[in-house]
Design a protein around this motif. Structure first.
Motif, PDB file in Angstrom:
ATOM      1  N   ASP A  42     -13.617   2.916  -6.112  1.00 31.08           N
ATOM      2  CA  ASP A  42     -12.385   3.382  -5.450  1.00 31.08           C
ATOM      3  C   ASP A  42     -11.460   2.211  -5.131  1.00 31.08           C
ATOM      4  N   TRP A  43     -12.035   1.118  -4.626  1.00 28.26           N
ATOM      5  CA  TRP A  43     -11.208  -0.038  -4.268  1.00 28.26           C
ATOM      6  C   TRP A  43     -10.538  -0.610  -5.510  1.00 28.26           C
ATOM      7  N   GLU A  44     -11.270  -0.758  -6.592  1.00 28.61           N
ATOM      8  CA  GLU A  44     -10.706  -1.338  -7.815  1.00 28.61           C
ATOM      9  C   GLU A  44      -9.521  -0.512  -8.305  1.00 28.61           C
ATOM     10  N   LYS A  45      -9.670   0.809  -8.290  1.00 28.71           N
ATOM     11  CA  LYS A  45      -8.582   1.682  -8.746  1.00 28.71           C
ATOM     12  C   LYS A  45      -7.384   1.599  -7.800  1.00 28.71           C
ATOM     13  N   MET A  46      -7.639   1.719  -6.499  1.00 23.31           N
ATOM     14  CA  MET A  46      -6.550   1.737  -5.531  1.00 23.31           C
ATOM     15  C   MET A  46      -5.834   0.397  -5.452  1.00 23.31           C
ATOM     16  N   ALA A  47      -6.565  -0.699  -5.568  1.00 28.22           N
ATOM     17  CA  ALA A  47      -5.958  -2.021  -5.466  1.00 28.22           C
ATOM     18  C   ALA A  47      -4.963  -2.265  -6.592  1.00 28.22           C
ATOM     19  N   ARG A  48      -5.194  -1.637  -7.748  1.00 27.58           N
ATOM     20  CA  ARG A  48      -4.261  -1.801  -8.872  1.00 27.58           C
ATOM     21  C   ARG A  48      -3.038  -0.895  -8.745  1.00 27.58           C
ATOM     22  N   GLU A  49      -3.085   0.049  -7.808  1.00 29.24           N
ATOM     23  CA  GLU A  49      -1.974   0.971  -7.590  1.00 29.24           C
ATOM     24  C   GLU A  49      -1.195   0.666  -6.311  1.00 29.24           C
ATOM     25  N   ALA A  50      -1.870   0.126  -5.317  1.00 30.66           N
ATOM     26  CA  ALA A  50      -1.317   0.030  -3.963  1.00 30.66           C
ATOM     27  C   ALA A  50      -0.103  -0.902  -3.927  1.00 30.66           C
ATOM     28  N   ALA A  51       0.945  -0.453  -3.262  1.00 31.43           N
ATOM     29  CA  ALA A  51       2.191  -1.213  -3.189  1.00 31.43           C
ATOM     30  C   ALA A  51       2.093  -2.314  -2.157  1.00 31.43           C
ATOM     31  N   ARG A  52       2.711  -3.448  -2.461  1.00 31.61           N
ATOM     32  CA  ARG A  52       2.812  -4.530  -1.506  1.00 31.61           C
ATOM     33  C   ARG A  52       3.701  -4.109  -0.333  1.00 31.61           C
ATOM     34  N   THR A  53       3.498  -4.737   0.810  1.00 25.77           N
ATOM     35  CA  THR A  53       4.234  -4.363   2.025  1.00 25.77           C
ATOM     36  C   THR A  53       5.510  -5.171   2.218  1.00 25.77           C
ATOM     37  N   ILE A  54       5.875  -6.004   1.245  1.00 26.51           N
ATOM     38  CA  ILE A  54       6.966  -6.966   1.462  1.00 26.51           C
ATOM     39  C   ILE A  54       8.329  -6.293   1.636  1.00 26.51           C
ATOM     40  N   PRO A  55       8.766  -5.352   0.784  1.00 27.98           N
ATOM     41  CA  PRO A  55      10.093  -4.768   1.004  1.00 27.98           C
ATOM     42  C   PRO A  55      10.032  -3.502   1.854  1.00 27.98           C
ATOM     43  N   GLY A  56      11.154  -3.174   2.493  1.00 30.70           N
ATOM     44  CA  GLY A  56      11.311  -1.855   3.074  1.00 30.70           C
ATOM     45  C   GLY A  56      11.544  -0.841   1.968  1.00 30.70           C
ATOM     46  N   ARG A  57      11.095   0.388   2.201  1.00 30.24           N
ATOM     47  CA  ARG A  57      11.257   1.443   1.195  1.00 30.24           C
ATOM     48  C   ARG A  57      11.522   2.785   1.896  1.00 30.24           C
ATOM     49  N   GLU A  58      11.340   3.884   1.156  1.00 31.76           N
ATOM     50  CA  GLU A  58      11.606   5.217   1.708  1.00 31.76           C
ATOM     51  C   GLU A  58      10.739   5.538   2.917  1.00 31.76           C
ATOM     52  N   ASN A  59       9.576   4.922   3.021  1.00 31.47           N
ATOM     53  CA  ASN A  59       8.658   5.207   4.131  1.00 31.47           C
ATOM     54  C   ASN A  59       8.936   4.354   5.362  1.00 31.47           C
TER      55      ASN A  59
END
Length: 453
Positions: free
Chosen positions: A224-241
């Motif tokens: 699960d970690w390997e899959k999610m780590a390749r998808e998870a967005a960095r926290t550097i910019p502000g976004r819709e959330n």
């Protein structure tokens, strides 16, 4: 005798421990699969503690080596996610708005200090990285609401303390939208965007990476970690959330209206700032610190459709609304620096507010360095003091006009222009020995041939 009441501590932090050693796991990515570490009900006041964004990687030592070699793959360590439910126990649902009120906040007791830094141009950079390529750092100490630094003498100001990051978890659909558009920018932006010739922070976007990835309760090394780590967005910019919006006025009494994309909202926060200037121009640029928030939440059912208009191809292309609180420092006198959309080479740009703001900041740096400071000291100061940035004109072609207003009361000397010579304050001692490293890279730097030395 009635029991004492106060905010319930839902995420504790021990600053003597590393981020991966905390009682409740932290995370430094956005992903809908990161499980919540706590649950709160609407109406209750709860306390969230957090490490500084670097998790103690940048230290109180009087050296800039830690800033020069900072591991930016771990940015930012966040506390949460926190699941939010109503009084009946029903969680926030996609399409709702989550109203988050900041009731109180501050540095963690016993850890009343912070830092402002310039990252090395080869490792993070900043808004003026082509002018200031060397890693540099200033340490700040807190005296109640005031901050002072031995590295930038003659300056003292009240902090408008705030979280740099408050956000909800994205849905998988929204996460895919982020990754697709940011990957396209990183792969093709250098060739297609003329602004890349003027603003030199690289990379253009920080794409998902397994390096430094922390996913809360998801154990590193698992499938699960390997899959999610390749998808998870960095926290550097502000976004819709929401996320890393770095709005300096989000202090006591403020409210943030965040769109909800997953069940429970999964609220996270971090990147506490004692003070910040508009733009946080040096990038590591607020007075970064560990800290706490005391929050209260409300769920506005169906609030996204009622109050947020999508600005894009899907209903997910929305942005939060922010309500500024009543508490902020009072300044009555300001010195304002203007910038227009003409770059340092004299080249005209069309209504470009980024170029105009860069000019305004450069004008302020050069002017204030006449009063006994190095330009690095002023660059750091403008990144973290309560200065006000504005887009003053955006329609009068070809020049956008941006301004940077600096409260004159933060200095121990009069910094206004005078008919006689430039005055020097009685308490100001020039301190060129601010912690600073050499720049060992090969990228060219920008020199203004008319600037003062």
């Amino acid at each position: 005798m009635a029991a004492l009441r106060g905010p319930r501590l839902v995420v504790p932090i021990d600053v003597k421990k590393k981020p991966r050693e905390q009682k409740l796991p932290l995370h430094n990515r956005w992903h809908p699969g990161i499980p919540p570490v706590a649950e709160v009900r609407v109406g209750e006041v709860f306390r969230v503690e957090m490490v500084d964004f670097s998790g103690g990687g940048i230290t109180q030592d009087y050296t800039a080596e830690d800033a020069k070699h900072a591991d930016l793959s771990i940015v930012h360590y966040l506390s949460g996610p926190i699941r939010v439910v109503d009084i009946d126990g029903t969680p926030a649902k996609p399409g709702d708005l989550l109203a988050v009120e900041i009731c109180n906040l501050g540095p963690l007791p016993g850890d009343e200090w912070g830092f402002t830094a310039i990252f090395d141009r080869e490792n993070g950079g900043g808004f003026l990285t082509d002018h200031f390529p060397c890693a540099t750092k200033a340490i700040w100490y807190f005296e109640g609401i005031y901050a002072y630094s031995p590295h930038i003498p003659g300056v003292r100001f009240p902090g408008l303390t705030h979280p740099g990051i408050v956000g909800t978890a994205p849905s998988m659909e929204l996460l895919n939208i982020w990754n697709e558009r940011e990957r396209n920018l990183e792969e093709h932006g250098h060739q297609s965007l003329k602004l890349c010739e003027v603003l030199h922070t690289r990379p253009l976007a920080n794409l998902p990476s397994t390096k430094g990835c922390l996913l809360g309760k998801i154990e590193e090394g698992t499938t699960d970690w390997e899959k999610m780590a390749r998808e998870a967005a960095r926290t550097i910019p502000g976004r819709e959330n929401g996320g890393n919006c770095d709005i300096k006025n989000l202090s006591r009494g403020s409210k943030i209206y965040l769109p909800v994309f997953v069940e429970g909202a999964n609220l996270s926060t971090g990147d506490m700032h004692f003070s910040q200037g508009d733009g946080e121009v040096s990038f590591c640029g607020a007075i970064e610190m560990s800290g706490f928030l005391e929050l209260k939440c409300e769920i506005i059912r169906g609030g996204m459709k009622k109050y947020l208009t999508p600005m894009g191809p899907t209903p997910l292309h929305v942005n939060p609304i922010f309500e500024i609180g009543p508490v902020e420092p009072r300044f009555s006198e300001w010195l304002v620096f203007e910038g227009i959309s003409v770059d340092e080479s004299g080249r005209q740009h069309y209504l470009d507010a980024s170029v105009a703001y860069k000019r305004a900041v450069l004008n302020a740096v050069d002017y204030l360095s006449k009063f006994g400071y190095t330009k690095e000291q002023i660059y750091l100061l403008l990144s973290c003091c309560p200065c006000e940035g504005r887009i003053s004109g955006i329609v009068d072609a070809p020049n956008a006009v941006a301004t940077l207003a600096i409260p004159t009361a933060i200095f121990d000397q009069d910094i206004r222009p005078k008919a006689n010579k430039v005055p020097v304050g009685p308490q100001l001692v020039r301190n060129p020995n601010i912690p600073k490293c050499t720049y060992d890279g090969n990228l060219p730097t920008t020199k203004n041939p008319c600037a003062t030395e």
